[in-house]
Design a protein around this motif. Structure first.
Motif, PDB file in Angstrom:
ATOM      1  N   THR A 109      26.553  34.808  37.824  1.00  0.00           N
ATOM      2  CA  THR A 109      26.955  34.929  36.421  1.00  0.00           C
ATOM      3  C   THR A 109      28.348  35.569  36.364  1.00  0.00           C
ATOM      4  N   PRO A 110      29.021  35.508  35.222  1.00  0.00           N
ATOM      5  CA  PRO A 110      30.360  36.097  35.139  1.00  0.00           C
ATOM      6  C   PRO A 110      30.426  37.565  35.547  1.00  0.00           C
ATOM      7  N   GLY A 111      29.325  38.304  35.377  1.00  0.00           N
ATOM      8  CA  GLY A 111      29.349  39.723  35.708  1.00  0.00           C
ATOM      9  C   GLY A 111      28.801  40.058  37.076  1.00  0.00           C
ATOM     10  N   THR A 112      28.276  39.058  37.817  1.00  0.00           N
ATOM     11  CA  THR A 112      27.645  39.345  39.112  1.00  0.00           C
ATOM     12  C   THR A 112      28.306  38.591  40.251  1.00  0.00           C
ATOM     13  N   GLU A 121      41.650  41.018  42.996  1.00  0.00           N
ATOM     14  CA  GLU A 121      41.714  42.043  44.032  1.00  0.00           C
ATOM     15  C   GLU A 121      41.954  43.436  43.463  1.00  0.00           C
ATOM     16  N   LYS A 122      42.808  43.552  42.442  1.00  0.00           N
ATOM     17  CA  LYS A 122      43.217  44.862  41.948  1.00  0.00           C
ATOM     18  C   LYS A 122      42.527  45.264  40.651  1.00  0.00           C
ATOM     19  N   GLU A 123      41.435  44.591  40.313  1.00  0.00           N
ATOM     20  CA  GLU A 123      40.699  44.926  39.100  1.00  0.00           C
ATOM     21  C   GLU A 123      39.218  45.048  39.405  1.00  0.00           C
ATOM     22  N   ASN A 124      38.563  45.964  38.705  1.00  0.00           N
ATOM     23  CA  ASN A 124      37.108  46.042  38.793  1.00  0.00           C
ATOM     24  C   ASN A 124      36.482  44.875  38.044  1.00  0.00           C
ATOM     25  N   HIS A 125      35.269  44.532  38.449  1.00  0.00           N
ATOM     26  CA  HIS A 125      34.565  43.394  37.845  1.00  0.00           C
ATOM     27  C   HIS A 125      33.241  43.920  37.307  1.00  0.00           C
ATOM     28  N   TYR A 126      33.253  44.348  36.050  1.00  0.00           N
ATOM     29  CA  TYR A 126      32.119  45.087  35.518  1.00  0.00           C
ATOM     30  C   TYR A 126      31.086  44.191  34.829  1.00  0.00           C
ATOM     31  N   LEU A 127      29.836  44.518  35.097  1.00  0.00           N
ATOM     32  CA  LEU A 127      28.679  44.055  34.332  1.00  0.00           C
ATOM     33  C   LEU A 127      28.241  45.245  33.493  1.00  0.00           C
ATOM     34  N   ALA A 128      28.075  45.048  32.190  1.00  0.00           N
ATOM     35  CA  ALA A 128      27.778  46.187  31.310  1.00  0.00           C
ATOM     36  C   ALA A 128      26.503  45.947  30.512  1.00  0.00           C
ATOM     37  N   LEU A 143      28.285  48.582  35.887  1.00  0.00           N
ATOM     38  CA  LEU A 143      28.318  48.617  37.344  1.00  0.00           C
ATOM     39  C   LEU A 143      29.191  47.477  37.847  1.00  0.00           C
ATOM     40  N   ASP A 144      29.753  47.701  39.009  1.00  0.00           N
ATOM     41  CA  ASP A 144      30.563  46.697  39.684  1.00  0.00           C
ATOM     42  C   ASP A 144      29.816  46.325  40.967  1.00  0.00           C
ATOM     43  N   LEU A 145      29.211  45.154  40.989  1.00  0.00           N
ATOM     44  CA  LEU A 145      28.424  44.750  42.158  1.00  0.00           C
ATOM     45  C   LEU A 145      29.279  44.649  43.407  1.00  0.00           C
ATOM     46  N   SER A 146      30.564  44.354  43.248  1.00  0.00           N
ATOM     47  CA  SER A 146      31.414  44.175  44.419  1.00  0.00           C
ATOM     48  C   SER A 146      31.743  45.492  45.110  1.00  0.00           C
ATOM     49  N   THR A 147      31.660  46.620  44.373  1.00  0.00           N
ATOM     50  CA  THR A 147      31.990  47.924  44.974  1.00  0.00           C
ATOM     51  C   THR A 147      30.815  48.891  44.972  1.00  0.00           C
ATOM     52  N   GLY A 148      29.800  48.616  44.146  1.00  0.00           N
ATOM     53  CA  GLY A 148      28.641  49.511  44.078  1.00  0.00           C
ATOM     54  C   GLY A 148      28.767  50.621  43.062  1.00  0.00           C
ATOM     55  N   GLU A 149      29.909  50.736  42.381  1.00  0.00           N
ATOM     56  CA  GLU A 149      30.117  51.795  41.386  1.00  0.00           C
ATOM     57  C   GLU A 149      29.205  51.566  40.178  1.00  0.00           C
ATOM     58  N   ALA A 170      34.482  44.324  30.375  1.00  0.00           N
ATOM     59  CA  ALA A 170      33.263  43.821  31.004  1.00  0.00           C
ATOM     60  C   ALA A 170      33.245  42.295  30.989  1.00  0.00           C
ATOM     61  N   ARG A 171      32.891  41.695  32.135  1.00  0.00           N
ATOM     62  CA  ARG A 171      32.825  40.233  32.239  1.00  0.00           C
ATOM     63  C   ARG A 171      31.550  39.683  31.616  1.00  0.00           C
ATOM     64  N   GLU A 172      30.529  40.532  31.523  1.00  0.00           N
ATOM     65  CA  GLU A 172      29.245  40.097  30.991  1.00  0.00           C
ATOM     66  C   GLU A 172      28.531  41.332  30.454  1.00  0.00           C
ATOM     67  N   VAL A 173      27.807  41.148  29.338  1.00  0.00           N
ATOM     68  CA  VAL A 173      27.098  42.260  28.721  1.00  0.00           C
ATOM     69  C   VAL A 173      25.619  41.892  28.602  1.00  0.00           C
TER      70      VAL A 173
END
Length: 861
Positions: A109-112, A121-128, A143-149, A170-173
C-alpha cells in the motif's frame, strides 16, 4: 461461482479478501488480473487487455505482467495511490490435487512500501493513524516501516490532529470504519487520498512490547490500530519496529501546514520542488538517514533552551575544527543507510550486497570515533563514546561474504572460502572433480589416439565421452559403455566417470543449497542485533546533521545566535538564507530587526517588489534556524524562543474546498488569532486585499488592534493601506517601518533597505511600468491617481463610445454616431477648488498637485 472454472473460482474467493486492491494472481511466470482489475490495470499501466474462457459464455477480461518485471508495475500503481495484493502459489504443483493452493502473501500500500526503488532516499515514508475518542480528544500515531520508527501523540482537537497528519506528509492514513465523515473529508481536502480502515485496536501479545512504555490507554489503542494494519498487510516479521515513544506537539515550535508552506521549509510554493526551500539550502548531509533527520528537525524546531544550546555548542566545535570535520565527512560518506538496511534484514528482503553495505558502514565507525576524539573537546569525546562499532557483526560479515557478491542469493558463489568447512569440502570436490575430468580427457586421448575425443556435460545425460563416428573403429569392443547415439557421434560413459559425475553434481547442488542456508543464518544473526544497529544509526544521523549545520554556517558566514528571556528580537544585518544563496551574496541587502517591550509590532509599508515579504520571512527563518540548533544568517542575533510561528503570506484559492483567496486569507488569520500567544511570532502580509478597499482596511486595522491589545505576540504586519500608518499614534507598541525606494527619471529604484517611519507613497504605477504595461494605460492610471488623491472619487472616463464601423450602428441598432470629447481636466479641477478655505500650507500643496496634473496632461498630448 459454480459456473466458473475452478481456477477462476479460486481467484474470486481470494479477490473477495481485498476488494480495494489490485490482485496480482500468480499463474506460472506471470501475475494475472481479471474482471474489473484487468480493465483498470490495463488503463493505469497501459498494458494490453486480453480475455480468456472462464467457464461462462462471455470471455473474462484479463491482463498480466511478467513475474520478473512486476516490481516496476507495482511501483506505478502505488505512486498513483492504489494498493496491490500479491497472491502466490503456496504448495508444490507436483504434489497438488486439483488447483494449486494460492494465498495472499503480502499487501503493498502507499504507506507500507519497502522496495527501495519506491522510497525517497532523503524522506521518511510514514503510515499514520488517527483515532477520535468520546471526550473529543484525538490521538495520532505514525510509523515508518522502512526504518522502524514509531511515535504517537495526544492532540486536543480534530483540526490539530489533521494538521499533524498533513505535517507528517503521511502516505496513507488508517481510520476506524465508523470514523466521522468530516475527518475523512478534511484529509482528502488536504491532499491525503490513500485512506484505509482497521477496526481492531486491541493490544495483543505479538506487539505488546512495542507499546509497553505508553502510559495512556488512548495512546496504546491508536498505535495498536496501526500495528494491526501493518501486520495484516505485510504478513511477515516486523522485528525491526522500534518501541513506540509518545511526544507532545507543544514540546516543539509549532507551525501549521500553511505556515510551513508559506515559509517554504521543505518545498517551494511554486512548483512544490525542493530547490529553493530551506531543506535544499541546508542539505550538506553525507548520509540518507542524516538527511531524513535534518528534515524532521526542521519540521519540529525545539523550544527547550538547554537542548537548543547543546546542539549549537556541537555545531560550534565542528566549525572550529575544519580539518577534523572534513575527515568526518569523508568517513560519513562511506556509511550506507543503516536504518533501512536494518529494516530490510527484518523484513526478509535483504541480499548479500546489502550485507556488504552494512559491513562497509560498520567499518567506518572506528575512524569516526577517532576523528571525534581528536577534536579535543569534551562534548565530542562524549559523542564518540555513544557510538557502538558493532565489531562482531562487521567481522562476521567480513569473514563470510565476498566483496562483490551477485544479486541472487539462491544461486551461490557469494560465501568466502574457509568460512564454512562443509562448504569448502563441497567446493573442493567440485573443483577437483572438474580438474580430474580435464585430466581424464587428456588421458583418454592419449590412450585411444583419438585427438578429437572430448568429455562434455548436459543436464539430461550428465557427463559423457564423445567420439565421432569416423573414429569409432579405433575403439576396442567394451572400452566404453554406450550412453547416447547422435548423427555424427557416439557418447559413452565409464564407471569411473559416472562416480565422479555423482560427486561433482551433488557437490554443486549441495554447495548452492548450503550457501543459502548460511546466508539465512547470517541474516538471523544480524537480525538479533537490529536494536544496536538502530541506535548506532540514530547517533550517526545526529552527527551528520550537526556537521552539516557547521558546514553550511561556515560557507554562508552565519553566526551563533543567543537567546534572551525578555522577548527581545535583535538581528543585526539579517539575511534571507535561501534568497541570499540564489542571488549573488554581494548584491543582497541585509537588514536589521529590533523589537523589544516597547515594540511588539512592526507595521511595514513600501512598494510592491521592494522586499517586504522577504524581510518578514527572513525574520521567521532566522528563528527557525536558531531553534533547530543551526547558526543564523546575520552579523549578530539575540532572539526569544518562540512557541509558535504563524504566517499569512501570499494569495491562493483553495479550489478543492471551494474557498476563495479572501476566504483562505481570513481562515489563516483566524487560526493565528485563535492560537497565538505572547511568545509567538506572527507574520501578516497584505491582510484585507481580497475585498473592497474600505472592507479590507477596516479588517486590517481591527486585526492589528486585536493582536496589539489582546495577544501581544511579536508581529510583522505589511500593508499597502497607508491610512494605517497613523495607528502608531494610537497603539503604544506599534512602530512604523518601510522598505525604501527612490524615484529617478520617472522610474522607481528599490533599495531593499528597511528604515524607520512610513513609506511616502506606494509606487504601484511605477511597478506596472516596470512590467511593460502599455504607455497609454500608465498615463491614464496617473491621471486617475491624481483625481483619487484629490478626493475626487469619480473621474470621467476617456473611453470612446462603442461604434459599429459598418454603418456606425449603436448597440441598439440605431445610427447614432457620437463624437469623443476629452474633458478639460485642469478647468474642472480649478473650479472645484475652494481657495478661501485652504490654509497657506494646503494651498501650496494644491498648487503643487495642479502643477503635476498639468505636466501629466501636457505629456499625454
Amino acid at each position: 461461482m459454480k459456473t466458473y472454472t475452478p481456477m477462476i473460482q479460486q481467484y474470486l474467493k481470494v479477490k473477495a479478501e481485498v476488494p480495494d486492491a489490485f490482485l496480482f494472481f500468480r499463474l506460472g511466470d506471470f501475475y494475472e488480473m481479471f474482471f474489473d482489475d484487468a480493465l483498470n490495470a490495463s488503463r493505469e499501466l497501459e498494458i494490453t487487455l486480453t480475455a480468456r474462457d472462464g467457464g461462462v459464455e462471455e470471455k473474462i477480461p484479463m491482463c498480466g505482467v511478467p513475474h520478473h518485471a512486476a516490481a516496476g508495475y507495482i511501483e506505478q500503481l502505488i505512486d498513483k495511490g492504489f494498493k496491490v495484493a500479491i497472491c502466490e502459489q503456496t504448495e508444490d504443483p507436483k504434489q497438488a490435487k486439483g488447483v494449486v493452493k494460492r494465498e495472499i502473501v503480502q499487501m503493498i500500500t502507499p504507506g507500507t512500501v519497502m522496495d527501495s526503488r519506491s522510497l525517497e532516499e532523503k524522506e521518511n515514508h510514514y503510515l499514520a493513524s488517527v483515532t477520535g475518542f468520546d471526550d473529543d480528544t484525538y490521538c495520532v500515531a505514525h510509523l515508518d516501516l522502512s526504518t522502524g520508527e514509531s511515535k504517537v501523540a495526544m492532540i486536543a482537537t480534530r483540526e490539530e490532529a489533521i494538521h499533524e497528519v498533513v505535517m507528517l506528509q503521511a502516505r496513507e492514513v488508517v481510520l476506524a470504519s465508523d470514523v466521522a465523515p468530516a475527518v475523512e473529508k478534511m484529509l482528502r481536502e488536504r491532499g491525503i487520498h490513500s485512506i484505509s480502515m482497521m477496526d481492531d485496536c486491541h493490544v495483543i501479545d505479538s506487539f505488546a512490547h512495542l507499546v509497553m512504555e505508553l502510559k495512556q490507554t488512548k495512546l496504546q489503542t491508536t498505535m495498536a490500530r496501526l500495528l494491526h494494519y501493518a501486520h495484516k498487510t505485510q504478513k511477515r516479521s516486523l522485528d525491526h519496529l522500534q518501541k513506540t515513544t509518545s511526544y507532545h506537539v507543544d514540546s516543539f515550535l509549532r507551525m501549521d501546514p500553511n505556515s510551513k508552506r508559506n515559509l517554504e521549509l521543505t518545498e517551494t510554493i511554486r512548483g512544490n520542488g525542493k530547490k529553493g526551500s530551506l531543506v535544499w539550502l541546508l542539505d550538506e548531509t553525507m548520509t540518507a538517514m542524516g538527511a531524513r533527520l535534518m528534515r524532521r528537525w526542521i519540521d519540529r524546531p525545539l523550544i527547550d533552551r538547554e537542548q537548543i544550546e547543546g546542539r549549537l555548542t556541537l555545531v560550534e566545535v565542528f566549525m572550529d575544527r575544519y580539518f577534523e570535520r572534513q575527515t568526518l565527512r569523508e568517513g560519513l560518506k562511506g556509511v550506507y543507510d543503516l536504518e533501512r538496511l536494518a529494516g530490510r534484514v527484518a523484513f526478509g528482503n535483504v541480499n548479500a550486497r546489502d550485507l556488504v553495505q552494512l559491513k562497509k558502514s560498520l567499518q567506518q565507525i572506528p575512524l569516526i570515533q577517532q576523528t571525534l576524539s581528536e577534536m579535543e573537546a569534551s562534548e565530542m569525546v562524549t559523542e564518540a563514546s555513544k557510538l557502538d562499532p558493532c565489531e562482531d557483526i562487521a567481522d562476521l560479515l567480513e569473514a563470510a561474504i565476498i566483496e562483490q557478491p551477485p544479486l541472487a542469493i539462491k544461486e551461490g558463489n557469494f560465501i568466502k572460502d574457509r568460512f564454512n568447512e562443509e562448504l569448502d569440502q563441497y567446493r573442493d570436490a567440485s573443483r577437483n572433480g572438474k580438474s580430474w575430468i580435464a585430466e581424464l580427457e587428456q588421458k583418454e586421448r592419449e590412450k585411444t589416439g583419438i585427438r578429437s575425443l572430448k568429455i562434455g556435460y548436459n543436464r539430461v545425460f550428465g557427463y559423457y565421452i564423445e567420439v565421432t563416428k569416423a573414429n569409432l573403429h579405433v575403439l576396442a569392443e567394451g572400452t566404453y559403455e554406450r550412453r547416447q547415439t547422435l548423427t555424427n557421434a557416439e557418447r559413452f560413459i565409464t564407471p569411473e566417470l559416472k562416480e565422479k559425475e555423482t560427486l561433482i553434481l551433488q557437490a554443486d547442488e549441495r554447495s548452492t543449497e548450503l550457501e543459502y542456508e548460511l546466508f539465512q543464518i547470517l541474516r538471523e544473526t544480524v537480525k538479533k542485533e537490529i536494536p544496536r544497529l538502530q541506535k548506532l544509526a540514530h547517533e550517526i544521523s545526529k552527527l551528520d546533521v550537526l556537521q552539516c549545520f557547521a558546514t553550511v554556517s561556515e560557507n554562508r558566514h552565519y553566526v551563533k545566535p543567543t537567546f534572551n528571556e525578555e522577548r527581545f528580537v535583535n538581528i543585526k544585518d539579517g539575511r534571507h538564507p535561501v534568497v541570499e544563496k540564489v542571488m549573488d551574496a554581494q548584491e543582497y541587502v541585509p537588514n536589521d530587526c529590533h523589537m523589544d517591550n516597547d515594540c511588539e509590532m512592526l507595521l511595514i509599508t513600501g512598494p510592491n517588489m521592494s522586499g517586504k515579504s522577504t524581510y518578514m520571512r527572513q525574520v521567521a527563518l532566522t528563528s527557525v534556524l536558531a531553534q533547530i540548533g543551526c547558526f543564523v544568517p546575520a552579523a549578530k542575533a539575540s532572539l526569544p524562543i518562540f512557541d509558535r510561528i504563524f504566517t499569512r503570506i501570499g494569495a491562493a484559492d483553495d479550489l478543492v474546498s471551494g474557498q476563495s483567496t479572501f476566504m483562505v486569507e481570513m481562515l489563516e488569520a483566524q487560526h493565528a488569532l485563535a492560537h497565538a500567544t505572547q511568545n509567538s511570532l506572527v507574520l501578516f502580509d497584505e491582510i484585507g486585499r481580497g475585498t473592497s478597499t474600505y472592507d479590507g482596511m477596516a479588517l486590517a486595522q481591527a486585526i492589528i488592534e486585536h493582536v496589539h491589545d489582546r495577544i501581544g505576540a511579536k508581529t510583522l504586519f505589511s500593508t499597502h493601506y497607508h491610512e494605517l500608518v497613523g495607528l502608531s499614534d494610537e497603539l503604544a507598541k506599534l512602530v512604523n517601518v518601510h522598505v525604501s525606494a527612490v524615484e529617478q527619471n520617472g522610474h522607481v529604484v528599490f533599495l531593499h533597505k528597511i528604515k524607520e517611519g512610513p513609506a511616502d507613497k506606494s509606487y504601484g504605477i511605477h511597478v506596472a511600468k516596470l512590467a511593460d504595461l502599455p504607455t497609454s494605460l500608465i498615463d491614464r492610471a496617473n491621471e486617475l491617481l491624481i483625481g483619487f488623491e484629490s478626493g475626487n472619487k469619480k473621474v470621467e472616463s476617456e473611453v470612446k463610445e462603442p461604434v459599429d464601423t459598418l454603418g456606425q450602428l449603436s448597440l441598439f441598432g440605431e445610427s447614432t454616431p457620437k463624437k469623443s470629447k476629452k474633458p478639460d481636466r485642469m478647468k474642472r479641477e480649478m473650479v472645484a477648488l475652494n481657495v478661501l478655505e485652504l490654509t497657506p500650507l494646503e494651498a501650496m500643496n494644491e498648487l503643487y498637485r495642479l502643477q503635476k496634473l498639468a505636466q501629466t496632461l501636457t505629456e499625454s498630448k
